[in-house]
Write an enzyme that holds these catalytic residues in place. Structure first.
Site, PDB file in Angstrom:
ATOM      1  N   ASP A  40      11.591   4.254   5.297  1.00 54.19           N
ATOM      2  CA  ASP A  40      11.745   4.370   6.762  1.00 54.19           C
ATOM      3  C   ASP A  40      12.014   3.024   7.415  1.00 54.19           C
ATOM      4  O   ASP A  40      12.835   2.928   8.334  1.00 54.19           O
ATOM      5  CB  ASP A  40      10.480   4.964   7.374  1.00 54.19           C
TER       6      ASP A  40
HETATM    7  N1  LIG Z   1       1.779   0.316   7.686  1.00 56.09           N
HETATM    8  C1  LIG Z   1       1.110   1.070   8.544  1.00 56.09           C
HETATM    9  O1  LIG Z   1       0.196   0.660   9.222  1.00 56.09           O
HETATM   10  C2  LIG Z   1       1.485   2.522   8.652  1.00 56.09           C
HETATM   11  C3  LIG Z   1       0.558   3.398   9.167  1.00 56.09           C
HETATM   12  C4  LIG Z   1       0.906   4.755   9.276  1.00 56.09           C
HETATM   13  C5  LIG Z   1       2.170   5.180   8.916  1.00 56.09           C
HETATM   14  N2  LIG Z   1       3.052   4.286   8.427  1.00 56.09           N
HETATM   15  C6  LIG Z   1       4.388   4.738   8.088  1.00 56.09           C
HETATM   16  O2  LIG Z   1       4.598   4.544   6.721  1.00 56.09           O
HETATM   17  C7  LIG Z   1       5.980   4.265   6.563  1.00 56.09           C
HETATM   18  C8  LIG Z   1       6.073   2.975   5.822  1.00 56.09           C
HETATM   19  O3  LIG Z   1       7.445   2.807   5.485  1.00 56.09           O
HETATM   20  P1  LIG Z   1       7.798   2.373   4.033  1.00 56.09           P
HETATM   21  O4  LIG Z   1       9.262   2.159   4.018  1.00 56.09           O
HETATM   22  O5  LIG Z   1       6.904   1.262   3.616  1.00 56.09           O
HETATM   23  O6  LIG Z   1       7.405   3.594   3.107  1.00 56.09           O
HETATM   24  P2  LIG Z   1       8.056   5.042   3.247  1.00 56.09           P
HETATM   25  O7  LIG Z   1       9.043   5.091   4.321  1.00 56.09           O
HETATM   26  O8  LIG Z   1       6.885   5.957   3.311  1.00 56.09           O
HETATM   27  O9  LIG Z   1       8.865   5.245   1.914  1.00 56.09           O
HETATM   28  C9  LIG Z   1       8.191   4.998   0.722  1.00 56.09           C
HETATM   29  C10 LIG Z   1       9.190   5.268  -0.345  1.00 56.09           C
HETATM   30  O10 LIG Z   1       8.683   4.779  -1.564  1.00 56.09           O
HETATM   31  C11 LIG Z   1       9.150   5.634  -2.595  1.00 56.09           C
HETATM   32  N3  LIG Z   1       8.165   5.669  -3.658  1.00 56.09           N
HETATM   33  C12 LIG Z   1       7.011   6.351  -3.688  1.00 56.09           C
HETATM   34  N4  LIG Z   1       6.367   6.109  -4.816  1.00 56.09           N
HETATM   35  C13 LIG Z   1       7.134   5.290  -5.542  1.00 56.09           C
HETATM   36  C14 LIG Z   1       7.027   4.720  -6.829  1.00 56.09           C
HETATM   37  N5  LIG Z   1       5.958   4.949  -7.613  1.00 56.09           N
HETATM   38  N6  LIG Z   1       8.024   3.924  -7.253  1.00 56.09           N
HETATM   39  C15 LIG Z   1       9.097   3.697  -6.478  1.00 56.09           C
HETATM   40  N7  LIG Z   1       9.252   4.224  -5.263  1.00 56.09           N
HETATM   41  C16 LIG Z   1       8.269   5.014  -4.800  1.00 56.09           C
HETATM   42  C17 LIG Z   1       9.333   6.991  -1.995  1.00 56.09           C
HETATM   43  O11 LIG Z   1      10.599   7.526  -2.437  1.00 56.09           O
HETATM   44  P3  LIG Z   1      10.589   8.383  -3.803  1.00 56.09           P
HETATM   45  O12 LIG Z   1       9.598   9.467  -3.579  1.00 56.09           O
HETATM   46  O13 LIG Z   1      12.004   8.854  -3.951  1.00 56.09           O
HETATM   47  O14 LIG Z   1      10.169   7.431  -4.884  1.00 56.09           O
HETATM   48  C18 LIG Z   1       9.432   6.741  -0.501  1.00 56.09           C
HETATM   49  O15 LIG Z   1      10.734   7.040  -0.014  1.00 56.09           O
HETATM   50  C19 LIG Z   1       6.632   4.147   7.909  1.00 56.09           C
HETATM   51  O16 LIG Z   1       7.245   5.376   8.262  1.00 56.09           O
HETATM   52  C20 LIG Z   1       5.433   3.920   8.797  1.00 56.09           C
HETATM   53  O17 LIG Z   1       5.623   4.433  10.095  1.00 56.09           O
HETATM   54  C21 LIG Z   1       2.736   2.959   8.274  1.00 56.09           C
END
Ligand SMILES: NC(=O)c1ccc[n+]([C@@H]2O[C@H](COP(=O)([O-])OP(=O)(O)OC[C@H]3O[C@@H](n4cnc5c(N)ncnc54)[C@H](OP(=O)(O)O)[C@@H]3O)[C@@H](O)[C@H]2O)c1
Ligand SMILES: NC(=O)c1ccc[n+]([C@@H]2O[C@H](COP(=O)([O-])OP(=O)(O)OC[C@H]3O[C@@H](n4cnc5c(N)ncnc54)[C@H](OP(=O)(O)O)[C@@H]3O)[C@@H](O)[C@H]2O)c1
Lengths: 99, 463, 99, 463
Positions: free
Chosen positions: B387
């Site tokens: 994301d």
């Molecule tokens: N940081 C905070 O405080 C917080 C709090 C609440 C919500 N969030 C939300 O969390 C999200 C964070 O974004 P992000 O880009 O860090 O993560 P993300 O958007 O949740 O994407 C994580 C990606 O990692 C991949 N993944 C999962 N396990 C994996 C593995 N073992 N090996 C390789 N890839 C893997 C997944 O794709 P695959 O399944 O295809 O592998 C997934 O698309 C944002 O939408 C944010 O709003 C963050």
């Protein structure tokens, strides 16, 4: 609880709130996770209230609840500082770190 | 005499408070942060010491037992894996608010039936906030630890039921303020918020927990402050206010960076994240590559920016990433890391993991520093992030994350994305980035794939 | 003046000191002169003490000194806000100013 | 009833305090500063209104008279010329501390002989600080207004006498703390600090006044806070603490930028600035130019940086400078202003003057932004500045201002200096800048000379 005590508490709360905002807002995102665990530990200061309860023996109930409360809060004190310290130990700079 | 020494104790508290504030001030940067902890520890020691000196205390046995048990529980809580920090944080909120609730309950039974109105109101606030934070945090911890089902459980009229519960609890509180003698009501004022805490979390997806947690954090702070009002302890009021504002600010930062309305967060982030049908994915084509090819491209690059995300965390890939960092640095490649404020699942998540893997923090850029760099970047290597790299946030007004500030990886000459599949991330939406010509998908587990790349580089990579 | 009142005052002073440092340190040099005149005006809050003296008629001396004190302090209130306002009116940006 | 409404008054004070703090927060930048004043005014109105409601007050006549007279005096004090701001500030410190001292005196006579120890100590602190700030500020104002001799008046054993006076005053205070009944001592505790205030300023040169003023500012704040302790008024304590820290921080900034030890300032900046013999001046040669030549060079330049200083202030040249800014801008020359933190005679002095002349504040660069620009600058035009441009601070370890951060004007391609003579500035030392080949001296009064340049530019300047 005299109305003066209330006013005092309100003043203190207001000032502390301002400090909280001013200070926290300026903490670098780099340290947001340790910040969470640190405030956790500091918040566990509630242990002082629990200690008083557990020790003053005003009633059996108070002593029991107080003691449990001490356990809960103090585990936060220990755990909170411990993990914050562990996290911060990890942060290293490639440049010699200026104090 | 008693009088004097009470004054002394108060002065000890004064010093402790000052140390607490300094402790937070010094957290502002890594160079002073260690000093910050020290200040906090000394302050805490002073405060506890001062309390033990208080005259009211006649029996130290229970206190001793409590402290010992607390320490015994606290140590393991302090030694958890870095990846377990979110649930650990939730758990400690539960403990903190448990303490507050218990103390509040005891205070009520000690003072009833003659409790002044104001006192009773703050006491009720302390207990209601404390109780709902207690069960709420336990639920959150459970979901994050995945002992509870991650997926949101929803049913019709849920919000109605929840808000109803809260209203009843508040109603009882009001009644108790006017009639503090009606002790039979009190258990409900404790019980109902406990239930509410559970109900409040049930409909929230596991991934939303971090936001909820820091919100619960500020609730916990508030209830502690309320307890300070009850016990007339400035130390508690101040600590509570600091904790409260910290939690509040962090949840604001998160909700901003997640592009969720702040109200939505304030009211316990009811409802779940809408999962857009990613059906049209097959239509478009993506280019994928092997570890060998990826290693070649990386070795040929001058400037590489790594964008870690939640995937790196779950895969525990940070140490492999460190190896990658080393071998590329050895080859004279300039490699940096771009950290999005909400990458991962809690604020600063990535920073801690990379720090754990001994990557110097001055190689970590935050979003504002990183974005100007991408146009001059040869390779943007995305490891388990999704994301936070989604260009739809900039371009597609219909996207749920439209307007969310993202890392402009698509400005880099080549983009490489390590993830296991095409499945979406936290926001549950498709990522157009993957269909760009300049993008190479590296399908596989983050840890495994990075390991392969490192091996390729090790075995004298191409040219 | 109970020892509790003293402690309260000390707490308030300590907190206010922290706020002062946090806030003032971050005021841009551009505005240091208006800052001086503003704090001046705010400090003239001492007028409340003077008003009480002048009005409570506890003694002739108190009334006289109190009245003079009111004059001195209130002239700061008026003058301080007035000149600060005049200064700030002068500061204009060539870009349209964002609120 | 009385009880309740006292609570209400206290709550009014609470709100007023919050507004005061917001007022300072909003002063952080020009865009919010106006709101800051408003908050301060509302807070003040609330506080005064609340006080008038207090029950103790039986007679409003004297209050009314006081307020009216105060307003009558206040308005002219609010309308002074911008160049008179330093002495005006000093005067208002005098008024403020006068109020504090008078109130303290009255309080003493009302409470004696039974004044608790702590109360008497803060009361003494209030009075001693108040009294010395009162006369000290009056002296400072007199020197700045030049009704008093600017030059330092010194005699042997001066510091000894002064510190002696202070010691005696404190001694009396200690005695009064233990024997609050000895009213005959009290007048001395007021009188001696009054004398000390005068003696403290006598040996300090007029130019050093600004530093002294902001130091007196923090004293005034402290005494107000002490008064708050005496009257048990949180509002006063907080306002005093804010004012105190503000004065303190400003004097730190100044002393740093002036390269004077902070201790030196803290102890009332005793002793005068050493005046180095500028005898060897004739030896070296300087190049001077006419307004016509200067206009030509300016018109030919692409990038001009103006460095204003104390001379522009005394010459009241800011409006002419504005005309220069306009005509050069019309000719497409990029003209900016570089403001040294201690240019002029008070912090932010230059900013206010240039703002008065309607020069947009985004054209004003502070030292850190300005210094990197000089190497790409065609002409650095120095108008009545001297010390803040003195390269000796960088190069000559023997110079009294060695180590003081300066504006690196000597990095510009051409340097033009408008001043009336070769005589030194505040620090009383020679300026090697004037003997560089790239430097042109434009001898004359700042206002007149800039006027001439503008006229030359107006009458189609060369090429
Ligand atoms: N940081 C905070 O405080 C917080 C709090 C609440 C919500 N969030 C939300 O969390 C999200 C964070 O974004 P992000 O880009 O860090 O993560 P993300 O958007 O949740 O994407 C994580 C990606 O990692 C991949 N993944 C999962 N396990 C994996 C593995 N073992 N090996 C390789 N890839 C893997 C997944 O794709 P695959 O399944 O295809 O592998 C997934 O698309 C944002 O939408 C944010 O709003 C963050
Ligand atoms: N800003 C503060 O808060 C503050 C406080 C205390 C002390 N100071 C000190 O004040 C100094 C400020 O430096 P500065 O460069 O601004 O001023 P400066 O070093 O005092 O030099 C001012 C120059 O202006 C010239 N001048 C005076 N009247 C003039 C007129 N009518 N027309 C043209 N030129 C005139 C004088 O030279 P001629 O006589 O040859 O014309 C003098 O050399 C620093 O040393 C600083 O430490 C500043």
């Amino acid at each position: 609880m005299s109305s003066e005590a209330i006013i005092n508490s309100l003043f203190v709360f207001m000032l502390a709130g301002f400090i909280g905002f001013e200070v926290i807002r300026r903490i670098s995102p780099l340290l947001h996770t340790p910040l969470m665990s640190l405030t956790n530990a500091l918040d566990a200061i509630a242990v002082v209230g629990a200690i008083a309860l557990a020790g003053e023996g005003k009633s059996t109930l108070a002593t029991i609840l107080g003691t449990i409360a001490v356990v809960a809060a103090f585990s936060n004190v220990v755990g909170g500082f411990l993990i914050t310290d562990r996290m911060l130990r990890m942060f290293k700079s490639s440049r010699p770190q200026k104090p | 005499m008693a009088h004097v020494s009470n004054t002394i104790i108060e002065i000890i508290y004064l010093i402790a408070t000052a140390l607490f504030i300094l402790s937070l001030k010094w957290m502002s940067g890594p160079s002073t942060a260690r000093r910050g902890i020290l200040a906090g520890e000394v302050g805490m020691a002073l405060a506890i010491g001062g309390t033990l000196l208080e005259h009211g205390i006649i029996d130290y046995r229970w206190i001793a037992i409590g402290l010992v048990l607390g320490a015994i529980i606290g140590v393991p809580l302090g030694m958890v894996q870095m990846t377990a920090v979110p649930q650990r944080t939730a758990l400690s909120h539960a403990f903190g608010s448990c303490c507050v609730t218990l103390v509040g309950t005891a205070e009520f039974y000690l003072r009833t039936p003659n409790v002044p109105k104001f006192m009773m109101s703050v006491l009720s606030m302390e207990i209601i906030l404390g109780a709902l934070t207690f069960t709420g945090s336990l639920m959150a911890a459970g979901k994050l630890q995945e002992v509870l089902p991650q997926r949101p459980i929803t049913y019709k009229g849920q919000n109605f039921v929840n808000l109803g519960l809260l209203a009843v609890a508040i109603g009882i509180a009001v009644r108790l303020v006017t009639h503090p003698g009606e002790t039979h009501l009190f258990p409900f004022m404790v019980g109902i918020p406990l239930v509410f805490g559970v109900m409040m979390i049930v409909p929230i997806g596991g991934a939303d927990m971090p936001t909820v947690i820091s919100l619960l954090n500020s609730y916990a702070g508030l209830s502690a402050a309320a307890m300070g009002f009850v016990l007339n302890s400035k130390l508690l009021i101040i600590a509570g206010a600091l904790d409260g504002s910290s939690g509040f600010i962090l949840s604001v930062i998160m909700s901003k960076a997640m592009n969720r309305s702040f109200a939505n967060v304030l009211f316990g982030a009811f409802g779940q994240v809408q999962t857009a049908a990613a059906g049209d994915t097959e239509a478009k084509t993506v280019r994928s590559a092997t570890a060998e090819e990826a290693a070649g491209i990386l070795a040929a690059a001058n400037k590489v920016v790594v964008v870690p995300g939640y995937g790196m965390a779950v895969a525990q890939a940070q140490h492999k990433v460190r190896e990658l960092y080393d071998s590329l640095t050895k080859r004279g490649v300039d490699i940096k890391f771009a950290i999005h404020p909400v990458a991962g699942r809690m604020p600063g998540h990535m920073n801690v993991l990379l720090a754990e893997a001994d990557i110097p923090y001055d190689k970590l850029m935050d979003m504002d520093d990183a974005n100007p760099e991408f146009p001059q970047t040869d390779v943007a290597l995305i490891i388990g992030a999704n994301d936070v790299t989604n260009p739809a946030a900039r371009t597609d007004a219909s996207s749920p994350i439209y307007g969310m500030p993202i890392l402009d990886v698509d400005k880099a000459r080549t983009v490489m994305v390590i993830k296991r599949s095409m499945s979406p991330g936290f926001a549950g939406i498709d990522n157009p980035l993957y269909y760009l010509d300049r993008t190479l998908m590296l399908f596989g587990d983050a840890k495994g794939f990075v390991g392969d790349i490192v091996r390729e580089l090790g075995g004298g990579a191409h040219h």
